[in-house]
Design a protein around this motif. Structure first.
Motif, PDB file in Angstrom:
ATOM      1  N   MET A 144      -7.616 -10.367  -7.474  1.00 37.82           N
ATOM      2  CA  MET A 144      -8.621  -9.307  -7.392  1.00 37.82           C
ATOM      3  C   MET A 144      -8.247  -8.317  -6.300  1.00 37.82           C
ATOM      4  O   MET A 144      -7.572  -8.649  -5.345  1.00 37.82           O
ATOM      5  N   ALA A 145      -8.771  -7.118  -6.440  1.00 43.27           N
ATOM      6  CA  ALA A 145      -8.499  -6.123  -5.414  1.00 43.27           C
ATOM      7  C   ALA A 145      -9.324  -6.446  -4.194  1.00 43.27           C
ATOM      8  O   ALA A 145     -10.482  -6.810  -4.269  1.00 43.27           O
ATOM      9  N   GLY A 146      -8.717  -6.300  -3.022  1.00 46.34           N
ATOM     10  CA  GLY A 146      -9.417  -6.554  -1.775  1.00 46.34           C
ATOM     11  C   GLY A 146      -8.856  -5.705  -0.678  1.00 46.34           C
ATOM     12  O   GLY A 146      -8.166  -4.730  -0.934  1.00 46.34           O
ATOM     13  N   GLN A 147      -9.126  -6.056   0.556  1.00 46.03           N
ATOM     14  CA  GLN A 147      -8.601  -5.301   1.683  1.00 46.03           C
ATOM     15  C   GLN A 147      -7.121  -5.608   1.860  1.00 46.03           C
ATOM     16  O   GLN A 147      -6.627  -6.644   1.415  1.00 46.03           O
ATOM     17  N   VAL A 148      -6.418  -4.695   2.552  1.00 46.48           N
ATOM     18  CA  VAL A 148      -4.995  -4.874   2.797  1.00 46.48           C
ATOM     19  C   VAL A 148      -4.784  -6.156   3.586  1.00 46.48           C
ATOM     20  O   VAL A 148      -5.406  -6.377   4.615  1.00 46.48           O
ATOM     21  N   THR A 149      -3.892  -7.035   3.081  1.00 47.74           N
ATOM     22  CA  THR A 149      -3.679  -8.323   3.734  1.00 47.74           C
ATOM     23  C   THR A 149      -2.905  -8.201   5.022  1.00 47.74           C
ATOM     24  O   THR A 149      -3.034  -9.046   5.893  1.00 47.74           O
ATOM     25  N   GLY A 150      -2.096  -7.185   5.170  1.00 46.55           N
ATOM     26  CA  GLY A 150      -1.429  -6.949   6.450  1.00 46.55           C
ATOM     27  C   GLY A 150       0.069  -7.079   6.425  1.00 46.55           C
ATOM     28  O   GLY A 150       0.765  -6.201   6.900  1.00 46.55           O
ATOM     29  N   GLY A 151       0.608  -8.166   5.863  1.00 44.57           N
ATOM     30  CA  GLY A 151       2.043  -8.400   5.979  1.00 44.57           C
ATOM     31  C   GLY A 151       2.914  -7.295   5.433  1.00 44.57           C
ATOM     32  O   GLY A 151       3.629  -6.620   6.172  1.00 44.57           O
ATOM     33  N   LEU A 152       2.893  -7.085   4.129  1.00 47.13           N
ATOM     34  CA  LEU A 152       3.743  -6.083   3.503  1.00 47.13           C
ATOM     35  C   LEU A 152       3.369  -4.673   3.938  1.00 47.13           C
ATOM     36  O   LEU A 152       4.231  -3.845   4.226  1.00 47.13           O
ATOM     37  N   ALA A 153       2.071  -4.395   4.006  1.00 50.88           N
ATOM     38  CA  ALA A 153       1.626  -3.056   4.395  1.00 50.88           C
ATOM     39  C   ALA A 153       2.054  -2.721   5.818  1.00 50.88           C
ATOM     40  O   ALA A 153       2.498  -1.600   6.104  1.00 50.88           O
ATOM     41  N   ARG A 154       1.928  -3.703   6.733  1.00 52.65           N
ATOM     42  CA  ARG A 154       2.342  -3.444   8.119  1.00 52.65           C
ATOM     43  C   ARG A 154       3.832  -3.164   8.207  1.00 52.65           C
ATOM     44  O   ARG A 154       4.265  -2.272   8.937  1.00 52.65           O
ATOM     45  N   LEU A 155       4.611  -3.952   7.474  1.00 44.98           N
ATOM     46  CA  LEU A 155       6.056  -3.732   7.486  1.00 44.98           C
ATOM     47  C   LEU A 155       6.410  -2.344   6.949  1.00 44.98           C
ATOM     48  O   LEU A 155       7.267  -1.646   7.494  1.00 44.98           O
ATOM     49  N   LEU A 213       3.045 -12.580  -7.229  1.00 44.44           N
ATOM     50  CA  LEU A 213       4.352 -12.983  -6.714  1.00 44.44           C
ATOM     51  C   LEU A 213       5.442 -12.123  -7.335  1.00 44.44           C
ATOM     52  O   LEU A 213       5.531 -12.003  -8.561  1.00 44.44           O
ATOM     53  N   PRO A 214       6.297 -11.485  -6.515  1.00 48.17           N
ATOM     54  CA  PRO A 214       7.423 -10.712  -7.069  1.00 48.17           C
ATOM     55  C   PRO A 214       8.368 -11.630  -7.834  1.00 48.17           C
ATOM     56  O   PRO A 214       8.506 -12.809  -7.500  1.00 48.17           O
ATOM     57  N   HIS A 215       9.036 -11.085  -8.846  1.00 51.12           N
ATOM     58  CA  HIS A 215      10.029 -11.895  -9.528  1.00 51.12           C
ATOM     59  C   HIS A 215      11.273 -12.011  -8.643  1.00 51.12           C
ATOM     60  O   HIS A 215      11.404 -11.275  -7.641  1.00 51.12           O
ATOM     61  N   PRO A 216      12.207 -12.908  -8.928  1.00 49.51           N
ATOM     62  CA  PRO A 216      13.339 -13.142  -8.017  1.00 49.51           C
ATOM     63  C   PRO A 216      14.141 -11.899  -7.659  1.00 49.51           C
ATOM     64  O   PRO A 216      14.588 -11.743  -6.519  1.00 49.51           O
ATOM     65  N   GLY A 217      14.333 -10.997  -8.616  1.00 47.29           N
ATOM     66  CA  GLY A 217      15.075  -9.778  -8.301  1.00 47.29           C
ATOM     67  C   GLY A 217      14.336  -8.915  -7.289  1.00 47.29           C
ATOM     68  O   GLY A 217      14.919  -8.383  -6.343  1.00 47.29           O
ATOM     69  N   PHE A 255      13.377  -5.499   4.407  1.00 46.19           N
ATOM     70  CA  PHE A 255      12.620  -5.775   5.622  1.00 46.19           C
ATOM     71  C   PHE A 255      13.244  -6.830   6.534  1.00 46.19           C
ATOM     72  O   PHE A 255      12.865  -6.946   7.693  1.00 46.19           O
ATOM     73  N   GLY A 256      14.193  -7.595   6.009  1.00 45.57           N
ATOM     74  CA  GLY A 256      14.837  -8.586   6.850  1.00 45.57           C
ATOM     75  C   GLY A 256      13.973  -9.774   7.195  1.00 45.57           C
ATOM     76  O   GLY A 256      14.215 -10.449   8.202  1.00 45.57           O
ATOM     77  N   VAL A 257      12.944 -10.057   6.398  1.00 42.28           N
ATOM     78  CA  VAL A 257      12.087 -11.222   6.616  1.00 42.28           C
ATOM     79  C   VAL A 257      11.891 -11.928   5.278  1.00 42.28           C
ATOM     80  O   VAL A 257      11.978 -11.304   4.221  1.00 42.28           O
ATOM     81  N   PRO A 258      11.619 -13.256   5.304  1.00 41.46           N
ATOM     82  CA  PRO A 258      11.397 -13.972   4.055  1.00 41.46           C
ATOM     83  C   PRO A 258      10.070 -13.590   3.417  1.00 41.46           C
ATOM     84  O   PRO A 258       9.164 -13.071   4.078  1.00 41.46           O
ATOM     85  N   LEU A 259       9.960 -13.860   2.151  1.00 40.33           N
ATOM     86  CA  LEU A 259       8.806 -13.423   1.364  1.00 40.33           C
ATOM     87  C   LEU A 259       7.457 -13.902   1.921  1.00 40.33           C
ATOM     88  O   LEU A 259       6.501 -13.122   1.941  1.00 40.33           O
ATOM     89  N   PRO A 260       7.329 -15.158   2.394  1.00 41.76           N
ATOM     90  CA  PRO A 260       6.018 -15.577   2.915  1.00 41.76           C
ATOM     91  C   PRO A 260       5.518 -14.724   4.066  1.00 41.76           C
ATOM     92  O   PRO A 260       4.310 -14.539   4.233  1.00 41.76           O
ATOM     93  N   GLU A 261       6.445 -14.181   4.888  1.00 39.87           N
ATOM     94  CA  GLU A 261       6.034 -13.348   6.018  1.00 39.87           C
ATOM     95  C   GLU A 261       5.436 -12.021   5.564  1.00 39.87           C
ATOM     96  O   GLU A 261       4.840 -11.300   6.356  1.00 39.87           O
TER      97      GLU A 261
END
Length: 420
Positions: free
Chosen positions: A1-12, A56-60, A69-75
């Motif tokens: 569902m749409a919600g507030q920005v979670t922070g990780g990807l947007a901050r990066l 979840l993004p696909h592997p590509g 971004f130089g960080v793993p996906l969970p970050e």
């Protein structure tokens, strides 16, 4: 569902200086570099940044995101299955998983990817705006006061930019703009070398500028440097190098989708090369192209700063040069007069240089009084212009007029001796 920005990807993304639109383009470019069949749209990026949990993004897509971004996906805020989590093991470990690894804490790695190691002052968009204003002001200084004061100011700006690049903190986007400005400054320095008669120094600056412009992948900036390299190569009597620079400039301009104004500048340099080589047919062809481009310039939607000086007066000046090379100075005179008449304000150095050129041609055509009148007009304003090339032209006129048996010529020579 749409919600507030979670922070990780947007901050990066924000820290890297990307808008959502520019991130999509950066993603595309990174995918091309990696050879990965992956893409993302602005709509999908918004879902990644707002939904909880994000899709979840696909592997590509994962490979491209982690490369950007130089960080793993969970970050980045994604709920990642264990088999998709990028692990931190040495890649030389035969027992390790053979995919991209992270050898530092993810948070520290993210900071290192976005900021230089030095903990200096922060450079932001406001600083870029101030530096850009100073850099663009160099054109006005050069056109009105000459290359000597412009060169001094360029040195101060260059020191500030190199100091910022070496010790300040900034996003990758700001860093790229700083490097672009540095490439522009090297291009200015190349011109100052040409104007000051320091041709070896100017050529060296050209090589620096070309390399710097290639690093930031700016083809039009490379064209601006090649334009100066043509002039330096002609002065060094390296016609083959000047011709190669023209051809490469045409290719770069075509690849970048440049408008008619940029092509006009290249056509004029093409005419310079042909005229210097005595290829008058080639000069006429280049000038014909220049006239065509000039006719389209009014509809040019975007013109780089370095190309804004060009206009009909440059075409007329180049045409006059062709006639002088053909030993027809009288045919050159009307073109030089037209060039001076159509030159806009704020080009004091160019105007003075053109007037001395007109004086040379008038002298060669036997119009001694008119020639001296033009030079006297230049001497009236020479004190406010510090351009070694202009001064050299005046001295050249002095030598030519010195062998003319005329009271007007003798008086003009005496004034040049006192003034210059």
């Amino acid at each position: 569902m749409a919600g507030q920005v979670t922070g990780g990807l947007a901050r990066l993304r924000h820290a890297a200086g990307y808008t959502q639109e520019s991130f999509v383009e950066a993603f595309r470019q990174e995918a091309v570099r990696l050879g990965v069949a992956a893409a993302v749209s602005v709509r999908q990026l918004r879902r990644w940044e707002r939904e909880t949990p994000p899709p979840l993004p696909h592997p590509g897509q994962q490979a491209v995101l982690e490369a950007l971004f130089g960080v793993p996906l969970p970050e980045m805020g994604f709920d990642t299955p264990a088999h998709r989590v990028t692990v931190a093991v040495p890649i030389s470990d035969a027992e390790g998983v053979k995919r991209r690894t992270f050898v530092a804490d993810a948070g520290a790695l993210a900071a290192a990817a976005l900021l230089p190691a030095a903990a200096g002052p922060r450079i932001g968009t406001a600083d870029l705006g101030r530096l850009r204003e100073l850099l663009d002001g160099l054109y006005q200084t050069d056109h009105t006061a000459g290359s000597v004061p412009a060169g001094a100011e360029a040195g101060r700006i260059e020191q500030e930019i190199t100091r910022a690049l070496g010790s300040a903190s900034y996003t990758s986007r700001v860093g790229r703009e700083l490097q672009t400005m540095l490439a522009e400054l090297y291009g200015h320095r190349a011109w100052y070398g040409y104007d000051g008669g320091r041709f070896t120094e100017g050529r060296s600056a050209c090589m620096e500028a070309l390399a710097a412009a290639q690093f930031v992948d700016n083809p039009l900036l490379q064209v601006s440097v090649l334009e100066t390299l043509v002039l330096l190569a002609v002065k060094a009597d390296r016609s083959w190098e000047a011709a190669s620079a023209v051809e490469h400039a045409y290719r770069l301009a075509s690849r970048a989708g440049a408008g008619p104004t940029v092509h006009l500048v290249i056509a004029l340099r093409d005419a310079n090369v042909a005229t210097h080589a005595g290829d008058l047919s080639g000069a006429r062809r280049a000038l014909t192209r220049a006239v065509t481009y000039q006719g389209r310039a009014a509809s040019d939607p975007e013109v780089p700063n370095w190309a804004r000086f060009v206009g009909p007066f440059e075409v007329d000046y180049a045409t006059a040069d062709m006639y002088v090379r053909a030993a027809q100075p009288k045919r050159a005179v009307p073109f030089l007069r037209a060039a001076l008449g159509s030159m806009g304000g704020g080009l004091a150095r160019n105007s003075a240089s053109y007037r001395v050129r007109l004086a040379d041609v008038l002298l060669a055509a036997g119009e001694v009084d008119e020639a001296c009148a033009e030079v006297n007009g230049v001497l009236d304003t020479l004190g406010g212009i510090a351009s070694p090339r202009l001064t050299g032209k005046v001295r050249d006129f002095k030598r030519a007029a010195g062998v003319v048996d005329s009271p007007t010529a003798r008086a003009c020579v005496a004034r040049i001796h006192e003034t210059v």
